[in-house]
Write an enzyme that holds these catalytic residues in place. Structure first.
Site, PDB file in Angstrom:
ATOM      1  N   SER A  67      36.771  37.564  48.440  1.00 26.24           N
ATOM      2  CA  SER A  67      36.242  36.314  47.889  1.00 26.24           C
ATOM      3  C   SER A  67      36.992  35.139  48.471  1.00 26.24           C
ATOM      4  O   SER A  67      38.170  35.248  48.849  1.00 26.24           O
ATOM      5  CB  SER A  67      36.370  36.299  46.364  1.00 26.24           C
TER       6      SER A  67
ATOM      7  N   TYR B   9      41.897  37.187  38.868  1.00 28.70           N
ATOM      8  CA  TYR B   9      40.882  37.450  39.894  1.00 28.70           C
ATOM      9  C   TYR B   9      41.377  37.036  41.275  1.00 28.70           C
ATOM     10  O   TYR B   9      41.274  37.786  42.247  1.00 28.70           O
ATOM     11  CB  TYR B   9      39.614  36.681  39.533  1.00 28.70           C
TER      12      TYR B   9
END
Length: 698
Positions: free
Chosen positions: A576, A589
């Site tokens: 990501s 995350y």
């Protein structure tokens, strides 16, 4: 007419046939499809069917007879109007006036085009004159196991007489072509009133005035041969000389096959990368565990359709069923000499039988590999081809079983076999095959593939030619995903990427389905957007387990298989933008994604010597179609940016340099770039985010 059969399936549906009315071509196609649905009658691509109708000649306006027949390279089980050829019957028969004998066969195939009636015809096959020179309205040419067993028996002509009396003709083996058509015509003229003809070592011709009569005639003839064989087997009391060794229990066979397949795949791919298939059916086990295996297997198959797909003979492994496969190096040392010997013998087969104009020798590796006590493996260019090769060898086993029960099995002489395998017309057919797709011969495993980004990646890899194993934690979702693919394109495996044993099981499923793994894509994920105080240890561990531990285990177990194969490979990790950019409410995350990215670089450095490339694809803002945005994550990101959830897609599109909404398909294209285009790149990060300046790697 008889409608109950024990050894074939009666599939004629009167209501469906009635819907077709008097359309003889439609009825011929219907008959073809239901015949092809029973593998005991004919296998994929085997045999051909035809019908003759009266049509108006567009040039003369006169009524002429037209023969509609399966075209070259087709399959009767899936035959449609596009797959048939329509020829003027009289013109085809008039070719007898210019036929110059056996040396003229290849030229005759070119002349079939001068007989075309339907300009949308598929290319006529070599078997066209076999149908055209017979007078019947509907004709079946099939390769039933029972009939080939009769045809391949030592005393085939006598057995034919014993089963059918004067109602069947018999023609000795001859390579398909115009002259064989003449021999069928001669046999019929000498035996008027017969219901069909047995072709020595080859198959069966049957006919009828209607499509239904032809269908039932074919079934009845096959049923009679099957009954005769089963009676002989009962009289003999044993098959293939009885059992020599005992098969391992079913689960142990699967376990052994899954461990061994990557090694076999690597060895069978010494010239061209192959896809694998495994079967341990009762039919296969009875044959491979028998006393007669070592006598029968080297003889090769009899029917041309069989050995064109299976090669002239299989490779029999000398491994003991109880041997451990865990020690890769030791097992390879046992296997390599067998493969080397097989390749050398195939080279000698080619050199001893080639002609001045023979095509170059093809891949000398075995297609069929037999492991007594365990099962049968096959390897070919794609899953359909290798599965069909396996099915054809099962047909060959049935033929040997029947012929041995009748009297004694006979195979084609090696020169005849070579002349079929390296026939210039067969080579021309191979040259007409469409080019392979970029990922053809590759096997991929994708985590989190039941939906969202993972499913889009799987779709792209399949579209580019790969076989894909989809993994996820929901069996129901996996089955729904699998239903979107054609047969042989994909397989599924339930897999929790946080559990080592679950990942090991998924890889075994991949090995059994396709022979190994070349591409590992870790796409499984979830997102939790919380501040430091709100992030619980449970949140932290879940993110680390799914994203980081899952990636580690997928790579570790995948590399183990890739090294067994010795074919290199690709690992692509879906990380990501958040692994590069520092933002609020993202400690768990973002940290996990950063770990994924650096693990990619570490593995790229470690695995380059194995020619295993490791790369990262970084998405950002994939909202539409992405499961990660379902639930709390979307709310968390909306809160972090001070906007409403429904405004997220527009927000993320506006903030990237290209002002583009990023879709799952865009991420899939990034993965394809890594595995299908950038063949000399590893350790890279491809950002698929529309352009985020703060996420630029350099």
């Amino acid at each position: 007419m008889k409608k109950t059969f024990q050894y074939v399936d009666y599939l004629w549906d009167e209501a469906k046939a009635a819907e077709l009315g008097d359309d003889q071509v439609a009825l011929f196609l219907y008959r073809s499809n239901i015949l092809g649905a029973d593998l005991r009658i004919t296998n994929y691509g085997g045999g051909n069917t035809s019908c003759k109708t009266i049509e108006k000649d567009p040039l003369t306006n006169e009524e002429v007879e037209v023969m509609w027949v399966k075209g070259s390279g087709g399959d009767i089980g899936t035959l449609t109007r596009k797959g048939i050829a329509g020829l003027y019957t009289e013109r085809l028969r008039n070719l007898k006036n210019v036929y110059g004998g056996l040396e003229d066969e290849d030229r005759m195939v070119g002349l079939f085009n001068h007989c075309i009636y339907d300009l949308d015809s598929k290319a006529p096959s070599i078997d066209t004159p076999l149908h055209g020179l017979l007078p019947f309205k509907h004709i079946d040419h099939l390769h039933p196991d029972a009939l080939i067993a009769v045809a391949a028996a030592k005393d085939s002509e006598q057995v034919t007489k014993e089963i059918w009396g004067d109602t069947m003709g018999w023609v000795p083996w001859q390579r398909p072509g115009f002259d064989l058509g003449l021999q069928l015509e001669k046999c019929l003229n000498e035996n008027p009133g017969i219901r069909g003809i047995v072709l020595g070592s080859h198959g069966l011709f049957t006919w009828g005035d209607t499509s239904y009569e032809c269908y039932v005639n074919s079934l009845e003839v096959i049923e009679m041969a099957s009954e005769y064989i089963e009676k002989k087997i009962k009289e003999n009391g044993e098959v293939f000389g009885g059992q020599k060794i005992e098969a391992l229990p079913a689960e142990e066979r699967k376990e052994k096959a899954a461990e061994l397949m990557p090694l076999l795949r690597g060895l069978a791919s010494s010239e061209n990368q192959m896809i694998g298939h495994f079967t341990d059916s009762d039919t296969v086990l009875q044959y491979i565990n028998s006393n007669d295996l070592e006598r029968l297997a080297p003889m090769g198959t009899s029917c041309p359709d069989h050995f064109l797909r299976t090669k002239i003979q299989p490779l029999i492994l000398t491994l003991d069923p109880s041997d451990e496969v865990i020690d890769t190096e030791a097992t390879l040392k046992k296997l390599e000499p067998s493969f080397e010997q097989y390749r050398e013998e195939y080279l000698q087969y080619y050199e001893n039988h080639k002609h001045a104009n023979s095509p170059a020798m093809r891949d000398p590796n075995p297609v069929i590999i037999i492991y007594p006590g365990v099962g049968m493996f096959s390897f070919a260019k794609n899953k359909q081809t290798t599965r069909v090769a396996s099915e054809f060898y099962v047909n060959a086993i049935n033929v040997m079983r029947g012929a041995e029960a009748i009297s004694e099995y006979t195979s084609l002489p090696r020169q005849e076999a070579f002349d079929i395998e390296y026939w210039l017309l067969e080579e021309a057919k191979l040259q007409r095959m469409p080019a392979e797709k970029p990922l053809s011969r590759k096997v991929a495993i994708v985590t989190g593939a039941a939906g969202g980004i993972g499913k889009a990646i799987a779709d792209k890899l399949v579209a580019e030619g790969a076989n894909v194993v989809l993994t996820d934690i929901s069996q129901e979702n996996l089955e729904e995903a699998l239903a979107t693919y054609k047969r042989d394109e994909a397989a599924i495996a339930l897999c929790d990427v946080t559990k080592e044993e679950s990942i090991e099981k998924a890889y075994k499923e991949a090995n059994l389905a396709f022979g190994g793994v070349d591409i590992v894509v870790h796409s499984a994920g979830l997102a939790i957007s919380k501040s430091l105080p709100d992030t619980t240890l449970k949140d932290w561990e879940l993110l680390q387990n799914v994203l980081v531990k899952g990636q580690f285990l997928m790579a570790q177990k995948g590399v183990e298989i890739m090294r067994k194969q010795g074919l290199g490979g690709d690992i692509v990790n879906i990380a990501s933008k958040n692994g590069l950019v520092s933002g609020p409410n993202n400690v768990g995350y973002g940290t996990a994604k950063a770990a994924q990215q650096h693990m990619t670089r570490l593995l790229a450095a470690e695995l380059g010597g194995d020619h295993i490339r490791v790369n990262t694809v970084n998405p950002d803002g994939v909202i539409v179609g992405s499961k990660i945005w379902e639930g709390d994550w979307a709310e968390g990101r909306a809160k972090a940016h001070g906007i409403k959830v429904e405004d997220l897609p527009a927000h993320y599109a506006k903030r990237n340099l290209l002002n583009e909404i990023i879709l799952p398909e865009d991420i899939a294209n990034g993965v394809f770039a890594c595995v299908g285009i950038l063949e000399k790149s590893t350790g890279n990060t491809i950002n698929v985010d529309g352009g985020m300046a703060n996420a630029f790697v350099r």
